[in-house]
Motif scaffolding. Sequence first.
Motif, PDB file in Angstrom:
ATOM      1  N   GLY A  81       0.781  -1.231   0.000  1.00  0.00           N
ATOM      2  CA  GLY A  81       0.000   0.000   0.000  1.00  0.00           C
ATOM      3  C   GLY A  81       0.808   1.275   0.000  1.00  0.00           C
ATOM      4  O   GLY A  81       0.226   2.370  -0.011  1.00  0.00           O
ATOM      5  N   ALA A  82       2.146   1.173  -0.038  1.00  0.00           N
ATOM      6  CA  ALA A  82       2.986   2.372   0.070  1.00  0.00           C
ATOM      7  C   ALA A  82       3.343   3.013  -1.264  1.00  0.00           C
ATOM      8  O   ALA A  82       3.782   4.159  -1.283  1.00  0.00           O
ATOM      9  CB  ALA A  82       4.271   2.039   0.819  1.00  0.00           C
ATOM     10  N   SER A  83       3.161   2.287  -2.386  1.00  0.00           N
ATOM     11  CA  SER A  83       3.705   2.777  -3.649  1.00  0.00           C
ATOM     12  C   SER A  83       2.714   3.539  -4.523  1.00  0.00           C
ATOM     13  O   SER A  83       3.101   4.077  -5.566  1.00  0.00           O
ATOM     14  CB  SER A  83       4.281   1.612  -4.458  1.00  0.00           C
ATOM     15  OG  SER A  83       3.250   0.728  -4.873  1.00  0.00           O
ATOM     16  N   ALA A  84       1.431   3.593  -4.124  1.00  0.00           N
ATOM     17  CA  ALA A  84       0.430   4.250  -4.969  1.00  0.00           C
ATOM     18  C   ALA A  84      -0.746   4.711  -4.116  1.00  0.00           C
ATOM     19  O   ALA A  84      -0.936   4.259  -2.981  1.00  0.00           O
ATOM     20  CB  ALA A  84      -0.056   3.299  -6.065  1.00  0.00           C
ATOM     21  N   ASP A  85      -1.534   5.584  -4.680  1.00  0.00           N
ATOM     22  CA  ASP A  85      -2.728   6.091  -4.002  1.00  0.00           C
ATOM     23  C   ASP A  85      -3.726   4.954  -3.777  1.00  0.00           C
ATOM     24  O   ASP A  85      -3.922   4.118  -4.657  1.00  0.00           O
ATOM     25  CB  ASP A  85      -3.363   7.182  -4.866  1.00  0.00           C
ATOM     26  CG  ASP A  85      -4.511   7.879  -4.182  1.00  0.00           C
ATOM     27  OD1 ASP A  85      -5.620   7.311  -4.164  1.00  0.00           O
ATOM     28  OD2 ASP A  85      -4.314   8.995  -3.672  1.00  0.00           O
ATOM     29  N   PRO A  86      -4.388   4.918  -2.613  1.00  0.00           N
ATOM     30  CA  PRO A  86      -5.356   3.850  -2.352  1.00  0.00           C
ATOM     31  C   PRO A  86      -6.475   3.768  -3.389  1.00  0.00           C
ATOM     32  O   PRO A  86      -6.956   2.670  -3.691  1.00  0.00           O
ATOM     33  CB  PRO A  86      -5.908   4.209  -0.968  1.00  0.00           C
ATOM     34  CG  PRO A  86      -4.820   4.997  -0.318  1.00  0.00           C
ATOM     35  CD  PRO A  86      -4.167   5.766  -1.425  1.00  0.00           C
ATOM     36  N   ALA A  87      -6.875   4.896  -3.943  1.00  0.00           N
ATOM     37  CA  ALA A  87      -7.952   4.882  -4.939  1.00  0.00           C
ATOM     38  C   ALA A  87      -7.523   4.149  -6.202  1.00  0.00           C
ATOM     39  O   ALA A  87      -8.307   3.399  -6.800  1.00  0.00           O
ATOM     40  CB  ALA A  87      -8.374   6.308  -5.270  1.00  0.00           C
ATOM     41  N   ALA A  99      -7.556  -3.338  -8.360  1.00  0.00           N
ATOM     42  CA  ALA A  99      -7.963  -4.576  -7.686  1.00  0.00           C
ATOM     43  C   ALA A  99      -9.374  -4.989  -8.102  1.00  0.00           C
ATOM     44  O   ALA A  99      -9.656  -6.174  -8.308  1.00  0.00           O
ATOM     45  CB  ALA A  99      -7.887  -4.398  -6.174  1.00  0.00           C
ATOM     46  N   ASP A 100     -10.280  -4.017  -8.252  1.00  0.00           N
ATOM     47  CA  ASP A 100     -11.642  -4.316  -8.698  1.00  0.00           C
ATOM     48  C   ASP A 100     -11.653  -4.892 -10.110  1.00  0.00           C
ATOM     49  O   ASP A 100     -12.432  -5.803 -10.413  1.00  0.00           O
ATOM     50  CB  ASP A 100     -12.500  -3.048  -8.651  1.00  0.00           C
ATOM     51  CG  ASP A 100     -12.880  -2.635  -7.242  1.00  0.00           C
ATOM     52  OD1 ASP A 100     -12.711  -3.455  -6.310  1.00  0.00           O
ATOM     53  OD2 ASP A 100     -13.332  -1.482  -7.063  1.00  0.00           O
ATOM     54  N   ILE A 101     -10.803  -4.363 -10.970  1.00  0.00           N
ATOM     55  CA  ILE A 101     -10.771  -4.835 -12.359  1.00  0.00           C
ATOM     56  C   ILE A 101     -10.281  -6.272 -12.435  1.00  0.00           C
ATOM     57  O   ILE A 101     -10.870  -7.103 -13.145  1.00  0.00           O
ATOM     58  CB  ILE A 101      -9.889  -3.903 -13.215  1.00  0.00           C
ATOM     59  CG1 ILE A 101     -10.557  -2.538 -13.365  1.00  0.00           C
ATOM     60  CG2 ILE A 101      -9.619  -4.515 -14.592  1.00  0.00           C
ATOM     61  CD1 ILE A 101      -9.665  -1.470 -13.958  1.00  0.00           C
ATOM     62  N   ILE A 102      -9.206  -6.597 -11.717  1.00  0.00           N
ATOM     63  CA  ILE A 102      -8.715  -7.974 -11.798  1.00  0.00           C
ATOM     64  C   ILE A 102      -9.688  -8.938 -11.117  1.00  0.00           C
ATOM     65  O   ILE A 102      -9.831 -10.087 -11.539  1.00  0.00           O
ATOM     66  CB  ILE A 102      -7.280  -8.112 -11.240  1.00  0.00           C
ATOM     67  CG1 ILE A 102      -7.182  -7.686  -9.782  1.00  0.00           C
ATOM     68  CG2 ILE A 102      -6.306  -7.322 -12.101  1.00  0.00           C
ATOM     69  CD1 ILE A 102      -5.777  -7.885  -9.177  1.00  0.00           C
ATOM     70  N   VAL A 132       4.174  10.316  -8.184  1.00  0.00           N
ATOM     71  CA  VAL A 132       4.568   9.125  -8.939  1.00  0.00           C
ATOM     72  C   VAL A 132       4.009   7.900  -8.229  1.00  0.00           C
ATOM     73  O   VAL A 132       4.408   7.586  -7.105  1.00  0.00           O
ATOM     74  CB  VAL A 132       6.106   9.012  -9.063  1.00  0.00           C
ATOM     75  CG1 VAL A 132       6.471   7.778  -9.885  1.00  0.00           C
ATOM     76  CG2 VAL A 132       6.683  10.269  -9.699  1.00  0.00           C
ATOM     77  N   HIS A 133       3.079   7.225  -8.902  1.00  0.00           N
ATOM     78  CA  HIS A 133       2.368   6.083  -8.327  1.00  0.00           C
ATOM     79  C   HIS A 133       2.808   4.821  -9.067  1.00  0.00           C
ATOM     80  O   HIS A 133       2.747   4.768 -10.294  1.00  0.00           O
ATOM     81  CB  HIS A 133       0.856   6.286  -8.458  1.00  0.00           C
ATOM     82  CG  HIS A 133       0.390   7.555  -7.815  1.00  0.00           C
ATOM     83  ND1 HIS A 133      -0.185   7.598  -6.561  1.00  0.00           N
ATOM     84  CD2 HIS A 133       0.451   8.840  -8.254  1.00  0.00           C
ATOM     85  CE1 HIS A 133      -0.474   8.856  -6.252  1.00  0.00           C
ATOM     86  NE2 HIS A 133      -0.102   9.630  -7.254  1.00  0.00           N
TER      87      HIS A 133
END
Length: 273
Positions: free
Chosen positions: A175-181, A187-190, A219-220
Amino acid sequence: MSGAADPVIRHGAAPLVLSLPHVGTAIPEDIETRLVSPWLARKDADWWIGELYAFAADLDATIVRAHWSRTVIDLNRDPTGVSLYPGQATTGLCPVETFDGEALYHQGEEPDAKEIEARIDTFYRPYHKALADEISRLRNLHERIVVYDCHSIRSAIPRLFAGKLPVFNLGTNSGASADPALMARVADIIAASGRSHVVDGRFKGGYITRHYGRPENGVHALQMELACRGYIREPMGAVTEADWPVAFDADFAAPTRGTLRAVLAACLDFAKG
């Protein structure tokens, strides 16, 4: 030490960078002559990932693609040699064995510390300079960008993980490398694909995701590790030179490619706000 070739770069204008650090298969002659087998040395490449993600050019994404084999140097490892997965089996910065534990070099021909340092200068730094330069270029054009690190691995490798790996393995450095949204949307798509999937499971993201993912700086970064059976007709279990790698079949790969297209579209939507 043989001279290096620069990574292959497609310079796009969209706020999306694809990194393909393990698609290279080139090995300098002075290294290859010390190897047990040219096939073993290329066995763990991310086979056909460049072909699978070829559609990213239509999105005007920037694509940075490795030339050299991961046996020469692993571009997704910490250059200090520190393990990204302490306590778990893995391969090193300059691997001396395959994922299955097979020796890559003839006895006594493994690279020493001096050679590893030379390989960092010759092969590792050019890729990371190219990637960093592209990130900087696009960050100057956009308020935020997404770095998407593309990977694949055979579905069953007992030395590395138990059972079969899920088809889609999304890594976000816990969870540290990108925005939670962004992470939630991907995650929803996969999940909607109907294929097996996990977020931050066995593969949480390698050095590229962890090093370049700086959400606070716009930078995400995400890593997508695909189990090979999701896009090629992978033989299950141990593989041999006679059956690996299998050919790329665009029709077989189409369902997974459709999911990945939706993932990259979501990355672009997020980056564009």
